[in-house]
Design an enzyme around this catalytic site. Structure first.
Site, short mmCIF file in Angstrom:
data_model
loop_
_atom_site.label_atom_id
_atom_site.label_comp_id
_atom_site.label_asym_id
_atom_site.label_seq_id
_atom_site.Cartn_x
_atom_site.Cartn_y
_atom_site.Cartn_z
N ASP A 237 0.88 -1.17 0.00
CA ASP A 237 0.00 0.00 0.00
C ASP A 237 0.92 1.23 0.00
O ASP A 237 2.13 1.13 0.29
CB ASP A 237 -0.95 -0.01 1.20
CG ASP A 237 -2.16 0.91 0.96
OD1 ASP A 237 -2.07 1.78 0.07
OD2 ASP A 237 -3.17 0.78 1.67
C1 BGC Z 1 -5.10 3.32 0.06
C2 BGC Z 1 -5.23 2.33 -1.07
C3 BGC Z 1 -5.11 3.06 -2.38
C4 BGC Z 1 -3.80 3.81 -2.42
C5 BGC Z 1 -3.54 4.53 -3.72
C6 BGC Z 1 -3.89 4.21 -0.07
O1 BGC Z 1 -3.95 5.26 0.84
O2 BGC Z 1 -5.05 2.62 1.29
O3 BGC Z 1 -6.44 1.64 -1.00
O4 BGC Z 1 -5.22 2.16 -3.45
O5 BGC Z 1 -3.80 4.75 -1.35
O6 BGC Z 1 -4.40 5.60 -3.87
#
Ligand code: BGC
Length: 731
Positions: A237
């Protein structure tokens, strides 16, 4: 790069190039507003591929500096609403439509679906997750992934694993038994991975059993690769964990969003021998495998012209099927052309989508008012006027201040992408918050309400809540509990309308549950509209008018009180003000598994949802064939209007040596629209491994009798049969 093999590319690649492949290139410059991209290797013809959120539609900026035109995406209903449809074919179509948009906007990999569990009603991302039940979530994710990937766009199943709350999410250690981890939290991932083979998986921010998920080789290598045979790519993530080298060693192929500092540190580790050639090559191979499959590598040219009209129709259908009728005492359907007084700011500014990375920038969100008007209902103009002027006035000052601050920081930063970010994303987020937070609702005099009740047929009150990743909803008034002014609005509008023999309908425009018990007896009908996406208002109008009968069912247990939910005993973890550790004390007793086993009465049970018609169930036959449980029965519409039914199969182990929940969902089926008197023969095929429990070492289907319970909800079981498993099965 058609025709080039991954082996060939790897053999020609330097260590520097391999490292650059496994570290993302930051936020996307190719598709503005997409969350990230991989690094290109021009020398070898390896393109950069674009990764974008996820899950309710493609999240990109609608406006690009210096570029003409707008880049709107369709806002589909949130995942929680998709799960409430219980319609796998429809969810697959939603996945396909989102992917068609991704494809036309140049997004190669979609960062969705998310399959974390609805463990606590307050989770800030509950709307982005499907259910409290692993089989429902796993089946939904399977359909979604199949839809996305049928368009040649990669799906990313996320967040692996136990990112079930936002409080402390970047560092919190989730302490959970292996049985609960496997039976509840890992299960939806396992189901979707085995059945739909998502091209990518995202490891979560939090820790599990002491280690960051992104740095946890038990999770990423032992379980995911060795036990489940997963062959896709694993990414972190965004900014997860604290040690990129450990992430790569544990099993992450791609560090996101990636920057030059991470790149340098990994290269250094390689040179010093702490990152082996073999691991580096394997990680680079996994990235390349994804890149070569991508539309970009296959030469697809994005048109920037997705079929927004066609997709709007699918968003409408999904919104329609996902809404859940909780209560209806002869209030619905409304008569065609009825006169309606609309209360609650959500009636005029209906919240279509959640915030954070689950947000979608659509061209419009059809509000309740717009939808009803479009379908020929008369909206009381005097009530509307009050809302438009009062809400507009109180939100505009806060928005102005917010915009001023944003403008200043945008001007300070010379970077066009930062300016775009501020203009596109933050601006809308702040607008949404200011529209929905703390604006008093109860501003009508008794005389005014009396007049309104006299001249209208029905009152519709919308209660709205917005939610976002990054923080959980509050266990307070104004969030889980209704504010005093909201309670007063419901009480006073109900009193005025009931005095004139008129009905009151409440629409819940919410990401997850709110408290209902203290006010539900005051009103005549309650419809949960969730965060319904851009077509919400139209779907609501058609349901209220009975042009279509509601057919959504709850994908989680709606508690009477927040603190009845077992997970609230340890939420948010310790220490309370900044938790670093949370213990999942309830083990496998999540959601209805807890309420049913321990005899706790919820406000509305898992799988619950009313219709305007009624269904009769009969002729249950249960059999085993080819390692599957085959459940057959008939569903007949015995009411007076057409409707779809969600039939659910629960299994109860009658003589188990293990500690087991009272019953567990194992299969479900949404019928076609049945006309009055029409019948459908239903066959639900359940893999025998769905009956297995994790006994501490492995998955077993114990020998003995199992009750097969077929119902219209988890607590309204219509048919039962007993199946005997003669020999214990190890799965
Ligand atoms: C989130 C993800 C997301 C990523 C990219 C993160 O803060 O937890 O679900 O895909 O950001 O935007």
């Amino acid at each position: 790069m058609r025709g080039t093999s991954v082996d060939d590319l790897l053999s020609r690649m330097s260590a520097e190039e391999k490292v650059s492949l496994i570290v993302g290139a930051g936020s996307s410059r190719l598709v503005h507003g997409a969350s990230g991209e991989t690094r290109a290797l021009d020398r070898l013809g390896v393109p950069s591929i674009v990764l974008g959120d996820g899950p309710a539609g493609v999240r990109i900026y609608p406006a690009r500096l210096g570029v003409e035109g707008v880049f709107y995406a369709t806002a589909f209903p949130a995942e929680v609403a998709l799960a409430s449809t219980w319609n796998l074919e429809l969810v697959e179509r939603v996945g396909r439509a989102i992917a068609e948009e991704a494809k036309e906007y140049g997004v190669d990999v979609l960062l969705a679906p998310a399959v974390n569990m609805h463990r606590i009603p307050l989770c800030g991302r509950i709307f982005e997750y499907f259910s409290e039940d692993p089989i429902l979530a796993g089946e939904m994710a399977t359909a979604y992934v199949k839809g996305v990937q049928s368009e040649g766009v990669g799906a990313t199943i996320k967040h692996f694993v136990c990112n079930d709350q936002e409080e402390g999410r970047m560092h919190i250690d989730v302490v959970v038994s292996e049985r609960a981890l496997r039976e509840i939290y890992l299960r939806p991932f396992e189901i979707a991975i085995k059945r739909a083979k998502p091209w990518a998986l995202m490891a979560a921010y939090n820790k599990v059993r002491g280690l960051y998920c992104t740095q946890n080789s038990w999770l990423l290598t032992r379980v995911l690769r060795e036990e489940w045979g997963y062959e896709g790519l694993v990414m972190t993530d965004w900014m997860a964990g604290d040690d990129p080298l450990e992430q790569v060693k544990a099993g992450c192929d791609l560090i996101m969003p990636g920057d030059d500092r991470v790149l340098k540190s990994l290269l250094e580790a390689y040179k010093q021998g702490s990152l082996s050639e073999q691991i580096l090559t394997q990680r680079a191979r996994n990235v390349l495998n994804l890149v070569v499959k991508s539309l970009k590598a296959r030469g697809y040219k994005a048109s920037n012209k997705p079929d927004l009209e066609g997709h709007a129709r699918i968003a409408y259908e999904a919104a329609l099927e996902g809404m859940v009728l909780l209560k209806n005492e002869s209030a619905l359907p409304l008569a065609e052309g009825a006169k309606v007084a609309l209360f609650g700011r959500g009636s005029y500014w209906t919240i279509g989508v959640g915030l954070g990375s689950g947000r979608v920038h659509s061209k419009y969100v059809v509000s309740v008012a717009e939808g009803l008007r479009e379908r020929g209902l008369t909206i009381d103009p005097n009530v509307e006027k009050v809302y438009v002027s009062t809400v507009h006035r109180s939100s505009s000052n806060a928005s102005y201040q917010a915009f001023r601050r944003m403008r200043e920081s945008a001007l300070r930063s010379g970077d066009p992408l930062t300016i775009e970010f501020l203009l596109n994303w933050l601006a809308e987020e702040i607008m949404e918050w200011t529209r929905t937070v703390n604006i008093q609702e109860d501003f009508f005099t008794d005389d005014f309400l009396d007049e309104v009740a006299r001249r209208n047929d029905t009152a519709v009150i919308t209660i709205s809540r917005v939610s976002s990743e990054g923080f959980d909803r509050a266990p307070a008034r104004g969030d889980f509990y209704l504010r005093d002014d909201e309670q007063r609005l419901i009480a006073r509008v109900s009193q005025a309308f009931h005095k004139h023999g008129k009905k009151v309908v409440v629409l819940l425009n919410v990401p997850g549950p709110v408290e209902v018990v203290s006010w539900r007896d005051l009103v005549d009908a309650i419809l949960v509209i969730w965060l319904p996406g851009q077509e919400g208002g139209r779907a609501i109008a058609d349901l209220l008018l009975g042009r279509v009968s509601p057919s959504g069912k709850l994908p989680f247990t709606w508690p009477k009180d927040l603190f009845e939910c077992p997970a609230m005993r340890t939420y948010p973890g310790e220490p309370k003000h900044a938790p670093t550790r949370v213990v999942y004390n309830e083990g496998i007793y999540v959601g209805y598994r807890y309420y049913d086993t321990f005899g706790v009465e919820p406000a509305y049970e898992f799988g619950y949802g009313l219709s305007y018609t009624t269904f009769e169930y009969r002729d249950l036959v249960v059999d085993r064939a080819d390692g599957k449980l085959v459940v057959k029965f008939k569903v007949r519409n015995v009411g007076s209007c057409s409707g779809k039914e969600v039939a659910q199969v629960y299994v109860r182990a009658l003589a188990s040596k293990l500690d087991r929940p009272f019953q567990e969902l194992k299969g479900f089926y949404k019928t076609r629209a049945l006309a009055p008197g029409e019948e459908e023969e239903v066959t639900i095929t359940i893999p025998m491994e769905y009956l297995a429990s994790f006994d501490g070492k492995c998955w077993v289907v114990e020998r003995g009798p199992y009750e097969i319970r077929v119902g219209t909800s988890s607590r309204d079981v219509k048919l039962k049969a007993v199946l005997h498993v003669e020999v214990e099965l190890e799965v």
